[in-house]
Design a protein around this motif. Structure first.
Motif, short mmCIF file in Angstrom:
data_model
loop_
_atom_site.label_atom_id
_atom_site.label_comp_id
_atom_site.label_asym_id
_atom_site.label_seq_id
_atom_site.Cartn_x
_atom_site.Cartn_y
_atom_site.Cartn_z
N TYR A 1 -5.31 -58.28 -16.11
CA TYR A 1 -3.98 -57.89 -15.30
C TYR A 1 -3.00 -57.62 -16.76
N GLU A 2 -2.95 -58.61 -17.64
CA GLU A 2 -2.06 -58.82 -19.00
C GLU A 2 -2.26 -57.27 -19.78
N ARG A 3 -3.44 -57.30 -19.99
CA ARG A 3 -3.88 -56.20 -20.59
C ARG A 3 -3.38 -55.01 -20.67
N ALA A 4 -3.65 -54.12 -19.17
CA ALA A 4 -3.13 -53.34 -18.54
C ALA A 4 -1.88 -53.43 -18.17
N LEU A 5 -0.90 -54.21 -18.43
CA LEU A 5 0.31 -53.63 -18.25
C LEU A 5 0.80 -53.31 -19.76
N SER A 6 -0.04 -54.34 -20.92
CA SER A 6 -0.19 -53.87 -22.07
C SER A 6 0.08 -52.57 -22.78
N MET A 7 -1.67 -51.56 -22.15
CA MET A 7 -1.85 -50.89 -22.46
C MET A 7 -0.51 -49.68 -21.87
N ALA A 8 0.10 -49.74 -20.26
CA ALA A 8 0.98 -49.21 -19.95
C ALA A 8 2.08 -49.05 -20.64
N GLU A 9 2.87 -50.07 -21.63
CA GLU A 9 3.16 -50.15 -22.85
C GLU A 9 3.56 -49.12 -23.79
N ARG A 10 2.22 -49.29 -24.09
CA ARG A 10 2.04 -48.65 -25.77
C ARG A 10 1.92 -47.32 -25.09
N HIS A 11 1.56 -46.72 -23.73
CA HIS A 11 1.74 -45.57 -23.14
C HIS A 11 3.10 -44.74 -23.56
N VAL A 12 4.38 -45.91 -23.83
CA VAL A 12 5.72 -45.45 -23.16
C VAL A 12 5.69 -45.22 -24.32
N ALA A 13 5.81 -46.62 -24.76
CA ALA A 13 6.09 -46.68 -26.23
C ALA A 13 5.64 -45.00 -27.27
N GLY A 14 4.06 -44.75 -27.14
CA GLY A 14 3.65 -43.54 -27.69
C GLY A 14 4.09 -42.17 -27.33
N GLY A 15 5.13 -42.28 -26.10
CA GLY A 15 5.15 -41.15 -25.37
C GLY A 15 4.69 -40.46 -24.11
N VAL A 16 3.08 -41.12 -24.17
CA VAL A 16 2.33 -40.94 -23.36
C VAL A 16 2.83 -40.63 -22.01
N ARG A 17 3.31 -41.60 -21.99
CA ARG A 17 4.33 -41.79 -20.37
C ARG A 17 5.75 -42.23 -20.75
#
Length: 181
Positions: A63-79
């Motif tokens: 679960y924590e990794r999923a949230l971290s993945m989402a944060e990276r997607h936001v930081a990378g402009g994917v989300r």
């Protein structure tokens, strides 16, 4: 084409639905084995990092990794930073670590889905109570063999959706008609 069948190219797929009278351990194993069997058929997958129940202790790292993945997607402009970071987290099914997150959380999430082209291959939702997959005959045989090896009842999946899966069942039938009709 038969009702309950969808096809991808020349290879027909049968829709299977998880029964609702399984033990919790069998539900988790059924999700895991179903996703392992259809993994090669999936191009894109998304996961909601939400559950209607507390996350089991053993899946909290995923679960924590999923949230971290989402944060990276936001930081990378994917989300978009404006969207809900826990909804629709993209899972790269070719990446073993990301796929592991999907395997761990799918039996507990409010929703996850996998697609190939414009065809849905799996959908799991309602905190483990609804699982739908579209499998080829070979995948179905492999899934049943894997479930049997784990002691999961061979009738864990059925070709008919449960009555209480109203919307889920209607969506499945609509998809079948659109592809076959």
């Amino acid at each position: 084409m038969l009702s309950g069948m969808i096809s991808e190219g020349d290879e027909p797929r049968r829709e299977l639905f998880l029964r609702d009278d399984l033990e919790d351990v069998d539900v988790v194993n059924a999700h895991r084995e179903a996703f392992l069997v259809v993994r090669d058929s999936v191009e894109t997958a998304h996961l909601d990092a939400y559950s209607d129940a507390p996350w089991p202790r053993e899946v909290v790292p995923a679960y924590e990794r999923a949230l971290s993945m989402a944060e990276r997607h936001v930081a990378g402009g994917v989300r978009s930073a404006k969207g809900d970071p826990g909804m629709g987290i993209e899972i790269d099914v070719r990446d073993d670590a990301q796929f592991g997150v999907l395997l761990a959380l799918a039996p507990y999430t409010i929703h996850t889905e996998g697609w190939r082209g414009g065809q849905e291959i799996f959908s799991a939702s309602d905190t483990g109570t609804a699982l739908w997959i579209a499998v080829t005959a070979r995948q179905e045989a492999r899934l049943m063999s894997r479930l049997s090896a784990l002691g999961v009842p061979e009738a864990a999946f059925t070709g008919e959706p449960r009555g209480r899966r109203g919307l889920f069942a209607r969506r499945s039938r609509r998809r079948t008609r659109a592809v076959t009709g």
